[in-house]
Enzyme design. Structure first.
Site, PDB file in Angstrom:
ATOM      1  N   ASP A  12       0.868  -1.164   0.000  1.00 39.59           N
ATOM      2  CA  ASP A  12       0.000   0.000   0.000  1.00 39.59           C
ATOM      3  C   ASP A  12       0.924   1.239   0.000  1.00 39.59           C
ATOM      4  O   ASP A  12       2.123   1.119   0.291  1.00 39.59           O
ATOM      5  CB  ASP A  12      -0.864  -0.075   1.267  1.00 39.59           C
ATOM      6  CG  ASP A  12      -1.586   1.213   1.551  1.00 39.59           C
ATOM      7  OD1 ASP A  12      -2.379   1.626   0.700  1.00 39.59           O
ATOM      8  OD2 ASP A  12      -1.352   1.802   2.618  1.00 39.59           O
ATOM      9  N   ASP A  14      -0.031   5.189   0.947  1.00 38.63           N
ATOM     10  CA  ASP A  14      -0.185   6.152   2.051  1.00 38.63           C
ATOM     11  C   ASP A  14      -0.206   5.429   3.393  1.00 38.63           C
ATOM     12  O   ASP A  14      -1.027   4.530   3.615  1.00 38.63           O
ATOM     13  CB  ASP A  14      -1.496   6.924   1.906  1.00 38.63           C
ATOM     14  CG  ASP A  14      -1.526   7.805   0.686  1.00 38.63           C
ATOM     15  OD1 ASP A  14      -1.245   9.000   0.824  1.00 38.63           O
ATOM     16  OD2 ASP A  14      -1.807   7.293  -0.408  1.00 38.63           O
ATOM     17  N   ASP A 171      -1.601  -0.715   5.782  1.00 38.93           N
ATOM     18  CA  ASP A 171      -1.795  -0.079   7.099  1.00 38.93           C
ATOM     19  C   ASP A 171      -3.247  -0.033   7.525  1.00 38.93           C
ATOM     20  O   ASP A 171      -3.557   0.570   8.567  1.00 38.93           O
ATOM     21  CB  ASP A 171      -1.206   1.343   7.106  1.00 38.93           C
ATOM     22  CG  ASP A 171      -2.016   2.317   6.269  1.00 38.93           C
ATOM     23  OD1 ASP A 171      -2.594   1.897   5.250  1.00 38.93           O
ATOM     24  OD2 ASP A 171      -2.066   3.503   6.631  1.00 38.93           O
TER      25      ASP A 171
END
Ligand SMILES: O=C(O)COP(=O)(O)O
Ligand SMILES: [Mg+2]
Length: 222
Positions: A12, A14, A171
């Site tokens: 991922d 961000d 995240d």
């Protein structure tokens, strides 16, 4: 085959590869500032990131008492233009990332990205931070027309990167749910913009620093 349990590790963007919240916050504050709304602190915007810029701005407007969909559509281009012009001012890789990518690449593991950030920002951001050379596939939030937690963008990443045994690192529950739907194990980074306690996001494992990633995949026992 690699010395690790995986041929491909996807990430991922961000809150996983990059701390991007400073530049995202500036773009939100620019857009809402044009109608006189008070700026947000970075700590607040962090909790709005992960489902794309439209959802981030919708959440910021809602927190400012503004629910009008037409206002969202009017301000979104202002956010986009500001973010495009300032996409890598404060954004930076998390500690230990480059060493981990180097070691994985050196061991023959293919690396890829699957983010809900649209390609217009994702590709220049990865370029500007000198990360493009590491990734054989980059899938953005508008590449397939579907966002994580739908597994379609993750499937597109795996296919574009040539398949094989895949691990996904993220995240948020968008990442763990997309991975689970594809039958791919996932690692949660506890330092990102986690939308719950990291150990409860449904990942296969949790790391607190990128220094833990290579030992984890070397001794994978999940
Ligand atoms: O919310 C976004 O724009 C992107 O978020 P992601 O990189 O964590 O998928
Ligand atoms: Mg994320």
């Amino acid at each position: 085959m690699t010395e690790f349990a995986f041929d491909l590790i996807g990430f991922d963007l961000d809150g996983t590869l990059l701390e991007t919240c400073g530049d995202l916050t500036a773009a939100v504050n620019h857009a809402i500032g044009t109608i006189g709304l008070a700026p947000f602190a970075e700590a607040e915007i962090r909790t709005y990131v992960g489902k794309g810029a439209r959802v981030m701005l919708r959440r910021a407007l809602a927190a400012s008492g503004q629910e009008d969909p037409a206002l969202l559509e009017r301000l979104l281009p202002l956010l986009f233009d500001h973010y495009e012009a300032h996409v890598a001012v404060h954004s930076h890789p998390y500690p230990g990332l480059i060493d981990a990518l180097e070691e994985l690449r050196g061991a023959g593991v293919r690396l890829a990205v699957c983010t809900n950030k649209i390609e217009r920002f994702t590709l220049p951001l990865i370029e500007k931070l000198n990360l493009a050379e590491y990734f054989c596939a980059v899938i953005g939030g508008d590449t397939t027309g579907l966002l994580k937690p739908d597994p379609a963008p993750l499937r597109a990443m795996v296919e574009k990167a040539g398949g094989g045994r895949c691990l996904f690192v993220g995240d948020s529950s968008n990442d763990t749910l997309a991975a689970a739907a594809l039958g791919v194990p996932s690692v949660v980074v506890s330092f990102g913009y986690c939308d719950g306690p990291p150990a409860e996001l449904g990942g296969t494992a949790v790391i607190d620093h990128f220094d833990e990633l290579v030992p984890l995949v070397r001794n994978w026992n999940h």
